[in-house]
Design a protein around this motif. Structure first.
Motif, PDB file in Angstrom:
ATOM      1  N   LEU A 162       0.835  -1.213   0.000  1.00 16.38           N
ATOM      2  CA  LEU A 162       0.000   0.000   0.000  1.00 16.38           C
ATOM      3  C   LEU A 162       0.866   1.259   0.000  1.00 16.38           C
ATOM      4  N   PHE A 163       0.567   2.172  -0.908  1.00 12.85           N
ATOM      5  CA  PHE A 163       1.154   3.518  -0.893  1.00 12.85           C
ATOM      6  C   PHE A 163       0.012   4.479  -0.603  1.00 12.85           C
ATOM      7  N   PHE A 164       0.159   5.234   0.472  1.00 10.81           N
ATOM      8  CA  PHE A 164      -0.966   6.023   0.966  1.00 10.81           C
ATOM      9  C   PHE A 164      -0.482   7.460   1.207  1.00 10.81           C
ATOM     10  N   GLY A 165      -1.094   8.405   0.515  1.00 13.58           N
ATOM     11  CA  GLY A 165      -0.647   9.794   0.623  1.00 13.58           C
ATOM     12  C   GLY A 165      -1.634  10.674   1.370  1.00 13.58           C
ATOM     13  N   ALA A 166      -1.111  11.565   2.195  1.00 17.48           N
ATOM     14  CA  ALA A 166      -1.925  12.573   2.895  1.00 17.48           C
ATOM     15  C   ALA A 166      -0.996  13.701   3.309  1.00 17.48           C
ATOM     16  N   ARG A 167      -1.587  14.801   3.774  1.00 18.70           N
ATOM     17  CA  ARG A 167      -0.724  15.909   4.197  1.00 18.70           C
ATOM     18  C   ARG A 167       0.006  15.558   5.489  1.00 18.70           C
ATOM     19  N   THR A 168      -0.723  15.087   6.475  1.00 23.28           N
ATOM     20  CA  THR A 168      -0.099  14.668   7.731  1.00 23.28           C
ATOM     21  C   THR A 168      -0.739  13.344   8.156  1.00 23.28           C
ATOM     22  N   GLN A 169      -0.109  12.683   9.110  1.00 21.96           N
ATOM     23  CA  GLN A 169      -0.686  11.403   9.532  1.00 21.96           C
ATOM     24  C   GLN A 169      -2.035  11.597  10.221  1.00 21.96           C
ATOM     25  N   HIS A 170      -2.256  12.813  10.780  1.00 25.13           N
ATOM     26  CA  HIS A 170      -3.553  13.092  11.425  1.00 25.13           C
ATOM     27  C   HIS A 170      -4.686  13.120  10.407  1.00 25.13           C
ATOM     28  N   GLU A 171      -4.332  13.376   9.148  1.00 22.15           N
ATOM     29  CA  GLU A 171      -5.367  13.464   8.113  1.00 22.15           C
ATOM     30  C   GLU A 171      -5.520  12.163   7.339  1.00 22.15           C
ATOM     31  N   LEU A 172      -4.755  11.160   7.739  1.00 26.46           N
ATOM     32  CA  LEU A 172      -4.870   9.857   7.076  1.00 26.46           C
ATOM     33  C   LEU A 172      -6.091   9.121   7.618  1.00 26.46           C
ATOM     34  N   PRO A 173      -7.080   8.864   6.771  1.00 30.50           N
ATOM     35  CA  PRO A 173      -8.197   8.082   7.287  1.00 30.50           C
ATOM     36  C   PRO A 173      -7.709   6.694   7.695  1.00 30.50           C
ATOM     37  N   TYR A 174      -8.225   6.195   8.785  1.00 31.42           N
ATOM     38  CA  TYR A 174      -7.925   4.837   9.278  1.00 31.42           C
ATOM     39  C   TYR A 174      -6.455   4.655   9.690  1.00 31.42           C
ATOM     40  N   PHE A 175      -5.787   5.736  10.095  1.00 28.88           N
ATOM     41  CA  PHE A 175      -4.370   5.621  10.431  1.00 28.88           C
ATOM     42  C   PHE A 175      -4.142   4.586  11.545  1.00 28.88           C
TER      43      PHE A 175
END
Ligand SMILES: Cc1cc2nc3c(=O)[nH]c(=O)nc-3n(C[C@H](O)[C@H](O)[C@H](O)COP(=O)(O)OP(=O)(O)OC[C@H]3O[C@@H](n4cnc5c(N)ncnc54)[C@H](O)[C@@H]3O)c2cc1C
Ligand code: SF4
Ligand code: SF4
Length: 434
Positions: free
Chosen positions: A326-339
Motif C-alpha cells: 500500500l502507498f498512501f498519501g496525505a498531508r499529515t498522519q492526522h489526516e490519514l483516514p484509518y491511520f
C-alpha cells in the motif's frame, strides 16, 4: 420524393440530466471531446459525437445511453442541453423522413473511431499508456475497462433514481484527528432486509435532500464502499463509506459541499436515499494467490480498506496467501483516514508506505516518490502475473503514479508500453480518481 427535398433524421446522442450523477467518467472516456459540462449538466456535442459508444460502458448509471430521433438539420444544441432538467420527449417526425447513420455526416472519421474502440465498446485503445504521460492525455484511459478475470460477478444498478433504496445510519464517526484540517467521517449504512449486495471496489450514490439553485432535487453524489462484501460488521447487511467534508472548491474558495456536508452531519437512525451498487471493473481478484498493489490519497483509501479487510478476513481463515503493498498519501498522519487501524495490521500481512507531504520534521513526500524509493519491490510485483494495481483518490495523482511505474520498469530495461498494455487488457490496472 426527389433527393433535394428528402428529409433526413438521425438519432441524437443525449445524456439524461435526471439520472446523471456528474461523475465525469464519460468526458474522460470520449476520444474526441464530444462531451462537455457546465455547473448544471453533462452534454454531448451533436456536431462532434461519432456514436462510437466508448462512453457507454464507463457510465455508472446508464444516463448516457439515450438516442433520440431528431431532424438531422436541427439537433439539440449544447446550450439548450445545459438548461434541461429532464430529457425531451422525441418529437413527431415526418413519416417519409430518411434515417441517416448517427454521426454519419463524417463517415471517414467514424471508421477511424470504430477502429480505436475496444471490441466491448470500452475505452479507446489508440492512446498508449506511455504516450499519455507525454501528450497530456487523461491518465485514466491507461486503466482497464474490464475487471480481473477471477473477480466475483457484481450486481450493478439494482436501485436507480426511479427505484431508490433507503438505508439507516448505523454509525458516523470522525476518523481524522481532532486537530486535523480535514473532516473525514466513517459512516455505516444499514440496509436491514433490503437486498443490497456489494463487492469491494464498488460504490454507491447518495441523494442529498433539498433543491439546487434551479429548484430541482440535488443529483446523487458517488462514494466508494469502504467495507468488504460481507459487511462492515461481518454477516450483516451493512456497508461503510469514507467521506471527506468539502469545505473549499478546486480553486480553494470556501464552499460547503452539498452532499459531503449532509453525510458528515448525519446521526445514527437517520434515513439516507441511495442508488447503486455502481461499478463493474474496479473489482479485486477472487484468487487466494493474488497480489494487490494499492495506491491512494485521502478518501481514496475507502476501496483499499474494503479490499484489505477482505484479505484480512480471508487470511484469518487461511484462505489468502497473496502480497499486499500500500502507498498512501496525505498531508499529515492526522489526516490519514484509518491511520490507527492501519498501523495495527501485521507487517507480514501488508507492506504499508505512507507519503506525508506536510508532516513537520519529515521530508515532503508524495506517493510517486515512495513508489520510486521502493523500486525493486514494486518491480517484483509489477512483473508478477498475479499482481493487480488499484489507484484511487485525487485526480492529480494519476500521472505521477503512472510516471513512477514507467520509470521503474524502463530502468530495468523492459518496455513499459508492453507491460502496461498487458495490465490494462488483463483487467489488472484500475484507476478511480475524482
Ligand atoms: C467514483 C467516485 C468515487 C468517490 N468516492 C468518494 C469517497 O469515497 N469519499 C468522498 O469523500 N468523496 C468521494 N467522491 C467525491 C464525491 O462524489 C463528491 O464529489 C464530493 O463528496 C463532493 O460533493 P459535495 O456535494 O459535497 O460537493 P459539491 O456541492 O458538489 O461541490 C462543491 C464545490 O466543491 C468542488 N468539489 C467537489 N468535490 C471536491 C473535492 N473532492 N475536492 C475539492 N473540491 C471539490 C465542486 O467543484 C464545487 O465547486 C467520489 C467521486 C467519484 C466520481
Ligand atoms: S458516443 Fe463516442 S464520440 Fe459520442 S460522446 Fe460517446 S465516446 Fe464521445
Ligand atoms: S453519470 Fe454517466 S453521463 Fe453522467 S457524467 Fe457520469 S458517465 Fe457521464
Amino acid at each position: 420524393m426527389s433527393e433535394s427535398t428528402q428529409i433526413e433524421v438521425m438519432k441524437q446522442h443525449l445524456i439524461d440530466p435526471e439520472i446523471c450523477i456528474r461523475c465525469n467518467s464519460c468526458e474522460e472516456a470520449c476520444p474526441i471531446d464530444a462531451i462537455t459540462h457546465d455547473a448544471n449538466n453533462y452534454v454531448v456535442k451533436p456536431d462532434v459525437c461519432m456514436a462510437c459508444q466508448a462512453c457507454l460502458p464507463v457510465c455508472p448509471t446508464g444516463a448516457i445511453d439515450n438516442w433520440i430521433r431528431v431532424l438531422a438539420q436541427e439537433p439539440y444544441p449544447i446550450d439548450e442541453q445545459f438548461e434541461w432538467m429532464s430529457l425531451p420527449v422525441e418529437k413527431t417526425l415526418p413519416e417519409n423522413a430518411v434515417e441517416i447513420p448517427t454521426g454519419g455526416r463524417r463517415e471517414g472519421e467514424q471508421e477511424a473511431l470504430a477502429a480505436a474502440s475496444t471490441p466491448d465498446g470500452g475505452v479507446v485503445g489508440e492512446l498508449k499508456p506511455g504516450d499519455e504521460l507525454i501528450e497530456g492525455q487523461p491518465a485514466t484511459t491507461a486503466g482497464s475497462s474490464v475487471p480481473p478475470w477471477s473477480a466475483a460477478h457484481p450486481y450493478v444498478n439494482l436501485y436507480t433514481h426511479k427505484n431508490v433504496a433507503e438505508a439507516t445510519v448505523a454509525g458516523n464517526y470522525r476518523i481524522s484527528a481532532d486537530n486535523a484540517e480535514s473532516d473525514i467521517h466513517h459512516i455505516v449504512l444499514d440496509f436491514e432486509s433490503l437486498p443490497f449486495p456489494v463487492l469491494e471496489g464498488q460504490s454507491i450514490a447518495v441523494f442529498p435532500p433539498g433543491l439546487d439553485a434551479r429548484g430541482r432535487p440535488y443529483y446523487a453524489r458517488q462514494y466508494s464502499i469502504a467495507s468488504p462484501r460481507d459487511g462492515e460488521r461481518p454477516g450483516y447487511n451493512n456497508l461503510s463509506l469514507t467521506v471527506k467534508r468539502v469545505t473549499s472548491d478546486y480553486d480553494g474558495n470556501p464552499v460547503a459541499g452539498v452532499c459531503s456536508s449532509y453525510l458528515c452531519d448525519l446521526r445514527r437512525g437517520d434515513k439516507v436515499r441511495v442508488i447503486g451498487p455502481l461499478g463493474a471493473t474496479f473489482l479485486m481478484p477472487n484468487l487466494d494467490r493474488a497480489n494487490l498493489l494499492m495506491i491512494c490519497t485521502g478518501t481514496g483509501a475507502a476501496p483499499m480498506r474494503a479490499m484489505t479487510e477482505r484479505c484480512r478476513r480471508l487470511t484469518k481463515r487461511s484462505e489468502f496467501q497473496g502480497r499486499l503493498m500500500l502507498f498512501f498519501g496525505a498531508r499529515t498522519q492526522h489526516e490519514l483516514p484509518y491511520f490507527g487501524p492501519l498501523m495495527g495490521l501485521p507487517k507480514g500481512f501488508i507492506d504499508i508506505n505512507l507519503a506525508l507531504s506536510r508532516e513537520p520534521d519529515h521530508p515532503k513526500r508524495h506517493v510517486q516518490d515512495l513508489i520510486v524509493e521502493r523500486a525493486s519491490d514494486v518491480l517484483t510485483l509489477l512483473q508478477d502475473p498475479n499482481t493487480h494495481i488499484y489507484v484511487c483518490g485525487l485526480k492529480g495523482m494519476e500521472h505521477g503514479t503512472l510516471a513512477a511505474m514507467k520509470n521503474i520498469v524502463e530502468a530495468s530495461g523492459q518496455s513499459w508500453q508492453e507491460l502496461s498494455a498487458g495490465l490494462r487488457e488483463q483487467g489488472r490496472m484500475h484507476f478511480e480518481t475524482y
